[in-house]
Design a protein around this motif. Structure first.
Motif, PDB file in Angstrom:
ATOM      1  N   ARG A 127      13.167  16.507  11.416  1.00 28.59           N
ATOM      2  CA  ARG A 127      11.957  15.684  11.320  1.00 28.59           C
ATOM      3  C   ARG A 127      10.962  16.279  10.324  1.00 28.59           C
ATOM      4  NH1 ARG A 127      10.410  14.314  17.637  1.00 28.59           N
ATOM      5  NH2 ARG A 127      12.522  14.553  18.468  1.00 28.59           N
ATOM      6  N   VAL A 128      10.808  17.605  10.380  1.00 23.88           N
ATOM      7  CA  VAL A 128       9.896  18.275   9.444  1.00 23.88           C
ATOM      8  C   VAL A 128      10.350  18.051   8.008  1.00 23.88           C
ATOM      9  CG1 VAL A 128       9.089  20.539   8.652  1.00 23.88           C
ATOM     10  CG2 VAL A 128       9.116  20.006  11.103  1.00 23.88           C
ATOM     11  N   SER A 129      11.633  18.258   7.742  1.00 20.33           N
ATOM     12  CA  SER A 129      12.181  18.103   6.392  1.00 20.33           C
ATOM     13  C   SER A 129      12.031  16.674   5.899  1.00 20.33           C
ATOM     14  CB  SER A 129      13.648  18.517   6.394  1.00 20.33           C
ATOM     15  OG  SER A 129      14.217  18.454   5.111  1.00 20.33           O
ATOM     16  N   LEU A 157      19.686   7.097  14.048  1.00 20.12           N
ATOM     17  CA  LEU A 157      18.428   6.951  13.316  1.00 20.12           C
ATOM     18  C   LEU A 157      17.287   6.716  14.291  1.00 20.12           C
ATOM     19  CD1 LEU A 157      19.595   4.660  10.370  1.00 20.12           C
ATOM     20  CD2 LEU A 157      19.083   7.100  10.272  1.00 20.12           C
ATOM     21  N   ALA A 158      16.121   7.290  13.979  1.00 23.88           N
ATOM     22  CA  ALA A 158      14.956   7.137  14.856  1.00 23.88           C
ATOM     23  C   ALA A 158      13.690   7.253  14.036  1.00 23.88           C
ATOM     24  CB  ALA A 158      14.973   8.195  15.956  1.00 23.88           C
ATOM     25  N   ASN A 159      12.591   6.739  14.581  1.00 23.13           N
ATOM     26  CA  ASN A 159      11.293   6.869  13.925  1.00 23.13           C
ATOM     27  C   ASN A 159      10.832   8.321  13.986  1.00 23.13           C
ATOM     28  OD1 ASN A 159      11.194   4.095  13.435  1.00 23.13           O
ATOM     29  ND2 ASN A 159      10.148   3.677  15.371  1.00 23.13           N
ATOM     30  N   ASN A 160      10.048   8.704  12.987  1.00 22.26           N
ATOM     31  CA  ASN A 160       9.563  10.070  12.879  1.00 22.26           C
ATOM     32  C   ASN A 160       8.041  10.053  12.925  1.00 22.26           C
ATOM     33  OD1 ASN A 160       8.953  12.718  12.237  1.00 22.26           O
ATOM     34  ND2 ASN A 160      10.222  12.809  10.397  1.00 22.26           N
ATOM     35  N   SER A 161       7.475  10.450  14.062  1.00 21.96           N
ATOM     36  CA  SER A 161       6.018  10.387  14.232  1.00 21.96           C
ATOM     37  C   SER A 161       5.296  11.332  13.272  1.00 21.96           C
ATOM     38  CB  SER A 161       5.633  10.707  15.677  1.00 21.96           C
ATOM     39  OG  SER A 161       6.060  12.016  16.029  1.00 21.96           O
ATOM     40  N   LEU A 162       5.930  12.439  12.885  1.00 19.02           N
ATOM     41  CA  LEU A 162       5.303  13.341  11.925  1.00 19.02           C
ATOM     42  C   LEU A 162       5.172  12.665  10.564  1.00 19.02           C
ATOM     43  CD1 LEU A 162       4.152  16.088  11.120  1.00 19.02           C
ATOM     44  CD2 LEU A 162       6.502  16.867  10.699  1.00 19.02           C
ATOM     45  N   ALA A 163       6.183  11.932  10.153  1.00 17.88           N
ATOM     46  CA  ALA A 163       6.102  11.180   8.895  1.00 17.88           C
ATOM     47  C   ALA A 163       4.990  10.142   8.962  1.00 17.88           C
ATOM     48  CB  ALA A 163       7.438  10.518   8.586  1.00 17.88           C
ATOM     49  N   GLY A 207       0.827  -1.202   0.000  1.00 27.09           N
ATOM     50  CA  GLY A 207       0.000   0.000   0.000  1.00 27.09           C
ATOM     51  C   GLY A 207       0.855   1.243   0.000  1.00 27.09           C
ATOM     52  N   VAL A 208       0.772   2.017   1.069  1.00 31.64           N
ATOM     53  CA  VAL A 208       1.566   3.236   1.222  1.00 31.64           C
ATOM     54  C   VAL A 208       2.822   2.885   2.010  1.00 31.64           C
ATOM     55  CG1 VAL A 208       1.632   5.569   2.166  1.00 31.64           C
ATOM     56  CG2 VAL A 208      -0.479   4.689   1.148  1.00 31.64           C
ATOM     57  N   ALA A 209       3.965   3.009   1.375  1.00 31.28           N
ATOM     58  CA  ALA A 209       5.225   2.592   1.977  1.00 31.28           C
ATOM     59  C   ALA A 209       5.449   3.256   3.329  1.00 31.28           C
ATOM     60  CB  ALA A 209       6.385   2.923   1.039  1.00 31.28           C
ATOM     61  N   ASN A 210       6.004   2.492   4.253  1.00 28.28           N
ATOM     62  CA  ASN A 210       6.335   3.043   5.567  1.00 28.28           C
ATOM     63  C   ASN A 210       7.487   4.039   5.437  1.00 28.28           C
ATOM     64  OD1 ASN A 210       4.427   1.440   6.965  1.00 28.28           O
ATOM     65  ND2 ASN A 210       5.852  -0.290   6.964  1.00 28.28           N
ATOM     66  N   PRO A 211       7.459   5.127   6.191  1.00 28.75           N
ATOM     67  CA  PRO A 211       8.572   6.080   6.120  1.00 28.75           C
ATOM     68  C   PRO A 211       9.849   5.471   6.678  1.00 28.75           C
ATOM     69  CG  PRO A 211       7.043   6.688   7.881  1.00 28.75           C
ATOM     70  CD  PRO A 211       6.397   5.578   7.126  1.00 28.75           C
ATOM     71  N   SER A 212      10.956   5.852   6.087  1.00 28.13           N
ATOM     72  CA  SER A 212      12.242   5.457   6.635  1.00 28.13           C
ATOM     73  C   SER A 212      12.468   6.201   7.946  1.00 28.13           C
ATOM     74  CB  SER A 212      13.370   5.796   5.658  1.00 28.13           C
ATOM     75  OG  SER A 212      13.435   7.209   5.461  1.00 28.13           O
ATOM     76  N   GLN A 213      13.485   5.824   8.691  1.00 28.35           N
ATOM     77  CA  GLN A 213      13.846   6.578   9.881  1.00 28.35           C
ATOM     78  C   GLN A 213      14.602   7.843   9.476  1.00 28.35           C
ATOM     79  OE1 GLN A 213      15.970   3.406  12.078  1.00 28.35           O
ATOM     80  NE2 GLN A 213      14.281   3.476  13.562  1.00 28.35           N
ATOM     81  N   TYR A 214      14.517   8.853  10.303  1.00 25.94           N
ATOM     82  CA  TYR A 214      15.272  10.077  10.052  1.00 25.94           C
ATOM     83  C   TYR A 214      16.537  10.051  10.905  1.00 25.94           C
ATOM     84  CZ  TYR A 214      14.639  12.495  14.499  1.00 25.94           C
ATOM     85  OH  TYR A 214      14.727  12.858  15.821  1.00 25.94           O
ATOM     86  N   LYS A 215      17.512  10.881  10.535  1.00 21.28           N
ATOM     87  CA  LYS A 215      18.766  10.944  11.291  1.00 21.28           C
ATOM     88  C   LYS A 215      18.785  12.198  12.159  1.00 21.28           C
ATOM     89  CE  LYS A 215      22.691   9.755   9.405  1.00 21.28           C
ATOM     90  NZ  LYS A 215      23.959   9.783   8.605  1.00 21.28           N
ATOM     91  N   ASN A 216      18.961  11.999  13.454  1.00 22.89           N
ATOM     92  CA  ASN A 216      19.095  13.124  14.374  1.00 22.89           C
ATOM     93  C   ASN A 216      20.395  13.856  14.032  1.00 22.89           C
ATOM     94  OD1 ASN A 216      19.884  14.725  16.682  1.00 22.89           O
ATOM     95  ND2 ASN A 216      18.374  13.606  17.889  1.00 22.89           N
TER      96      ASN A 216
END
Length: 481
Positions: free
Chosen positions: A356-358, A304-310, A289-298
């Motif tokens: 995270r926003v970017s 690397l961590a999950n991004n709740s906004l994504a 379906g809709v691909a899961n977002p990758s983790q973002y880099k702090n």
């Protein structure tokens, strides 16, 4: 209450009289009722699909470290004011240095000025360069065009309770301080919901309750990270018994003579029906379906961590993917991220938040490129909003409450790779400095929102109805979309 024999309709009428407030805090039921009738009569018919997403940066994002002027004069002023003796100095490194700000070159040149964005936002630089992202400079609540002299003399109407988080969030979303009843996202929904066969899916929040999506007739529908939230225990077995689950369903949905129970049952029944429609219509999350977002880099730690906004934006994309099944032509969404009240440790805190926003915006844009086989970027527009900007001066390792702020607009319909509005002078004691470098806005929220509403398909008269101050401004459309 048991002796109160008023009908449900009468109770709702009385509730409206008691709870509806105008911009000055006075009850205005007659005006509201007239406006509701007029709005219903003026609903617009549309044939295409469009979605508008408000990304709210809770806490007041520091605009001056998000989008910067980097010409020599501006950069000198920036470094002078924002470099402090504190270990937590908030000045960012220059273009071309390690961790330096990222240069952007607008299509429209502002004489003698060059620009950059925060180093934690490389994905947004890519979108800007590709022409799918624009910057609108110095936006904030205004009732009328206002000069610094008028502000100091209070000779024109000024937005109430400036620099207050809750009130300015409400002014941004609903053109009145905390306690406002209707937001401009919800009001747009009021005028366009007739185009949706299931109006309940017109205004959807993936980030809890928000006045932005409150309409006069449209109710906001709230979803969680996994989509529609089901009521536990009313399907299948409850304590090992189907009888128990059926009994629970009957208890919470059965009509009664008591008004409060009646209204609770109606709300619950509506929620059950909505969940049963939305859950199967949404595209699944993941590979099918809709691909899961990758983790973002702090950017501070490299971790690397999950991004709740994504994840919120993934939920929005999953709902948009089900637009045909749901029978919707116009939808307004709300997502948010908090933590921007950076009085302390701004350099590290804001870097992580902007990363995270970017990351989330870039993920959403990429997802819309091929959403179950369709490129929907032209039909979906995302815009940022926040409580207010912040002071240009530093308090040592952070900033304090301001007024005007810079914002991003993203989408295929956006006239990107540009900065709209004259970028403010960098420094202190200039024509837009109301104190400590806090900006007197160049553009009002009404102008910002009216430009989006025009793209969304609303007429000039409808826009005037939604944005009460727009007729005070010569420019109703800022031209960024």
């Amino acid at each position: 209450m048991s002796n109160f024999q008023a009908s449900r309709r009468e109770f709702l009428r009385l509730s409206t009289l008691l709870s509806t407030t105008g911009a000055l805090g006075m009850a205005t039921p007659f005006a509201v009722n007239l406006a509701t009738v007029a709005s219903a009569a003026a609903q617009t018919n549309v044939n295409d699909y469009k979605a508008l997403i408000c990304l709210f940066l809770n806490g007041a994002n520091d605009h001056a470290n998000t989008v910067l002027a980097t010409d020599s004069s501006s950069w000198s002023q920036y470094q002078t004011v924002r470099t402090t003796s504190e270990a937590g100095s908030i000045a960012l490194p220059a273009v071309g240095t390690t961790g330096g700000v990222l240069p952007i070159v607008p299509n429209t040149i502002q004489a003698g000025r060059t620009f950059a964005i925060h180093p934690a936002m490389p994905e947004l630089k890519t979108l800007f360069d590709a022409g799918r992202l624009a910057v609108v400079a110095n936006v904030g609540p205004l009732f009328v065009p206002t000069t610094l002299e008028q502000y100091k003399a209070a000779s024109v109407p000024l937005p109430p309770k400036l620099f207050s988080h809750n009130d300015q969030q409400s002014l941004w979303q609903a053109y009145a301080p905390e306690g406002a009843a209707y937001g401009w996202g919800g009001r747009m929904g009021d005028l366009l919901a007739a185009n949706n066969s299931n109006p309940i899916f017109t205004a959807i929040s993936a980030s809890g309750n928000t006045v932005f999506l409150s309409g006069r007739t449209v109710r906001q529908y709230q979803v969680g990270s996994s989509g529609a939230v089901a009521i536990s225990g009313i399907n299948g077995n409850l304590f090992g018994s189907t009888t128990a689950s059926n009994t629970l369903r009957n208890i919470i949905t059965t009509d009664t003579a008591n008004y409060f129970q009646k209204e609770h049952a109606a709300v619950t029944s509506r929620a059950i029906a909505a969940q049963s429609m939305l859950a199967p219509a949404m595209a699944p999350a993941g590979a099918n379906g809709v691909a899961n977002p990758s983790q973002y880099k702090n950017p501070n730690t490299g971790v690397l961590a999950n991004n709740s906004l994504a994840t919120q934006l993934q939920t929005v994309a999953r709902i948009i993917a089900g637009r045909n099944t749901l029978g919707v032509k116009r939808q307004v969404f709300f997502v948010s991220i908090g933590g921007f009240d950076t009085h302390d440790a701004q350099k590290t805190v804001q870097a992580d938040l902007l990363a995270r926003v970017s990351h989330a915006i870039a993920y959403f844009d990429s997802t819309l490129t091929n959403l179950l086989g369709s490129d929907l970027r032209q039909q979906v527009t995302l815009f940022t909003a926040s409580d207010f900007g912040r002071t240009f001066t530093s308090n040592g390792d952070g900033t304090d409450h301001g007024w005007g702020s810079h914002h991003f607009i993203v989408g295929g319909a956006v006239k990107g790779k540009n900065i709209y509005g004259n970028f403010p002078v960098t420094g202190l004691k200039h024509a837009q400095d109301v104190g400590s470098g806090s900006l007197l806005p160049q553009y009002s929220v009404d102008q910002y929102g009216a430009t989006l509403a025009n793209w969304f398909g609303l007429s000039a008269s409808q826009i005037s109805d939604i944005f009460p101050n727009i007729n005070n401004f010569t420019t109703r459309n800022l031209g960024f979309i």
